[in-house]
Write an enzyme that holds these catalytic residues in place. Structure first.
Site, PDB file in Angstrom:
ATOM      1  N   HIS A 263       0.831  -1.202   0.000  1.00  0.00           N
ATOM      2  CA  HIS A 263       0.000   0.000   0.000  1.00  0.00           C
ATOM      3  C   HIS A 263       0.872   1.262   0.000  1.00  0.00           C
ATOM      4  O   HIS A 263       0.714   2.134  -0.857  1.00  0.00           O
ATOM      5  CB  HIS A 263      -0.910  -0.028   1.235  1.00  0.00           C
ATOM      6  N   GLU A 264       1.798   1.333   0.954  1.00  0.00           N
ATOM      7  CA  GLU A 264       2.622   2.547   1.057  1.00  0.00           C
ATOM      8  C   GLU A 264       3.538   2.696  -0.159  1.00  0.00           C
ATOM      9  O   GLU A 264       3.825   3.811  -0.590  1.00  0.00           O
ATOM     10  CB  GLU A 264       3.435   2.548   2.350  1.00  0.00           C
TER      11      GLU A 264
END
Ligand code: ZN
Length: 499
Positions: A263-264
């Site tokens: 995600h990041e």
């Protein structure tokens, strides 16, 4: 005040100075989460306060106001026009808010945060209620001062999703809700059991090695970024050449750290792909919703796909031969895509997640528009949880008190999460069409086609377009719920044996 070129040069000089102050602020925040010892908190808070004051003084200084006024009336083109328009927008907002209101809001948010921590610990909504009433009242004052068209909520929404208009967005989100509720009910009623594959310890060392492998395969440049450990995963950037990501590791929560990294990294790839405009606004992200579309696309559409695990299961099994012995792709694919009715948003799967968001969006909009009193909030929350997700919180700590957003004044923020999912699905569909065999590329471990497509169509656009314009430019149509629903139904109906 000289000719247009001289004026623009001076304007750019001042804006870049502000960008340098932001650079320092971003690094101090990053350091606070990653490195700072606990006793550094008080002096750090003071330093951050001083920099915020300096930033506000720069932004509203007479010289910059005059330059923006003059340049705003000139017939500028291209990136210079984008830069002036953007600074003008932010300056107008900063000038519109009386200093007394800004100070009162900042202090209230800080005290309200403390009151919320206590109220949540004691499951005591009544203790937090006056603070939320005060926040809502001050936020309405901010909205009145900043000005708005249509709903008062737009003034707050605009801070996170610039140019978004709740009159356009609310019907789209209501449509999504009406279509998601039966899908969730069907999945819950299917009676399929849960898989305990990830309910066993996975050593942190190999988790980290595997996470970094996926991150670099995705195209994240470690010469222009870092990955560190922090309590709350986040991505922050000072320029495309210095992008900081964090995650956290726990032996018992392998999925959380892996999908947190993916995600990041999705956020980080966007930051690394933005135009390097030396701090000028044209080089910044479009909106929180577009930012979130990048992280969600990589996390869910790529990282939770069957094709992703066709390539990565053997790699992960090399690191964890014991835990993954005899596990095939179908099983791990099902295990990373389990749907459950749960009370807590941050633990929710990708189907129910949007319903958690939609109920928050509807309730905060109603509070700001004056249609819902704060004292009636817990009841409204519990009713909607039951009708949307089929589960009723047994207490307010696991209900209305669970999120930090409202206590710290983040009203108008929640919808950007679901907008991110909607944008992601619509863009991913177009990427699949344009790239021909995206699934095949991912199954063979080649993630460069998708990154290249995102670079060309999204990242390098910078802030030249609004979110609405970007989606239309790329896909030829406005935001359309069908794409997210087709994606979710196409994935989860077969997984849960629904027709
Ligand atoms: Zn995110």
């Amino acid at each position: 005040m000289g000719n247009l070129t001289t004026q623009y040069e001076r304007f750019a000089e001042l804006v870049k100075e502000m960008a340098d102050v932001s650079h320092a602020q971003a690094l101090l925040s990053w350091d606070q989460e990653v490195c700072m010892p606990p006793q550094g908190a008080a002096s750090r808070a003071r330093a951050m306060g001083t920099l915020a004051g300096i930033q506000h003084d720069h932004q509203t200084a007479a010289e910059l106001v005059d330059l923006v006024t003059a340049l705003g009336q000139a017939d500028l083109q291209g990136d210079t026009a984008v830069n002036v328009r953007q600074v003008q927008r932010e300056q107008k907002r900063a000038l519109s808010l009386p200093k007394s209101l800004v100070v009162e809001l900042t202090q209230t948010e800080s005290l309200s945060h403390e009151a919320w921590v206590e109220a949540r610990r004691n499951d005591d909504f009544a203790a937090f209620q006056p603070w939320l009433e005060k926040i809502v009242e001050l936020k309405c004052q901010v909205a009145e001062a900043a000005g708005y068209t249509g709903s008062i909520y737009n003034a707050l929404f605009d801070e996170y999703e610039p140019h978004a208009c709740v009159e356009d967005v609310a019907p789209v989100l209501a449509d999504l809700r009406q279509r998601l509720v039966p899908l969730v009910a069907g999945i819950v009623d299917s009676g399929r059991g849960t898989d305990d594959l990830f309910d066993q310890p996975f050593d942190i060392g190999p988790q980290e090695t595997f996470g970094r492998r996926v991150m670099t395969d995705m195209g994240f440049d470690l010469e222009a970024g870092r990955l560190d450990v922090a309590v709350h995963p986040f991505c922050s950037g000072t320029s495309p050449k210095d992008v900081r990501l964090t995650t956290r590791y726990s032996a018992g929560l392998m999925q959380t750290s892996l999908f947190g990294i993916i995600h990041e990294t999705g956020h980080g790839l966007y930051e690394q792909g933005l135009p390097d405009a030396e701090g000028m606004p044209v080089g910044s992200a479009i909106s929180l919703g577009i930012h979130e579309s990048q992280s969600r696309m990589w996390e869910n559409m790529v990282g939770r796909s069957h094709e992703f695990w066709q390539h990565y299961l053997p790699v992960l099994a090399d690191h964890f031969p014991q835990q993954l012995a005899g596990v095939d792709v179908d099983r791990i694919y099902a295990a990373v895509n389990q749907v459950e009715s749960s009370l807590i948003r941050v633990e929710a799967d990708e189907v129910t997640y949007n319903l958690h968001i939609l109920l928050r969006f509807e309730l905060e909009k109603a509070m700001i528009e004056g249609d819902l009193r704060v004292k009636d909030l817990p009841g409204a929350w519990n009713e909607r949880m039951e009708s949307y997700i089929g589960i009723r919180p047994g207490n307010d700590a696991d209900g209305v008190l669970q999120d930090i957003h409202w206590p710290v004044g983040l009203i108008g923020y929640f919808a950007t999460y679901t907008l991110g999912n909607l944008y992601a699905a619509q863009l991913y569909r177009k990427a699949s069409v344009d790239l021909g065999d995206l699934s095949g590329q991912i199954a063979s471990g080649d993630l460069s086609g998708l990154l290249g497509w995102l670079r060309t169509n999204v990242h390098t656009v910078g802030k030249r377009r609004t979110a609405t314009e970007l989606v239309h430019d790329i896909t030829g149509e406005p935001l359309n719920v069908d794409y997210l629903m087709q994606y979710l139904e196409g994935k989860f109906k077969p997984l849960y044996g629904l027709s």
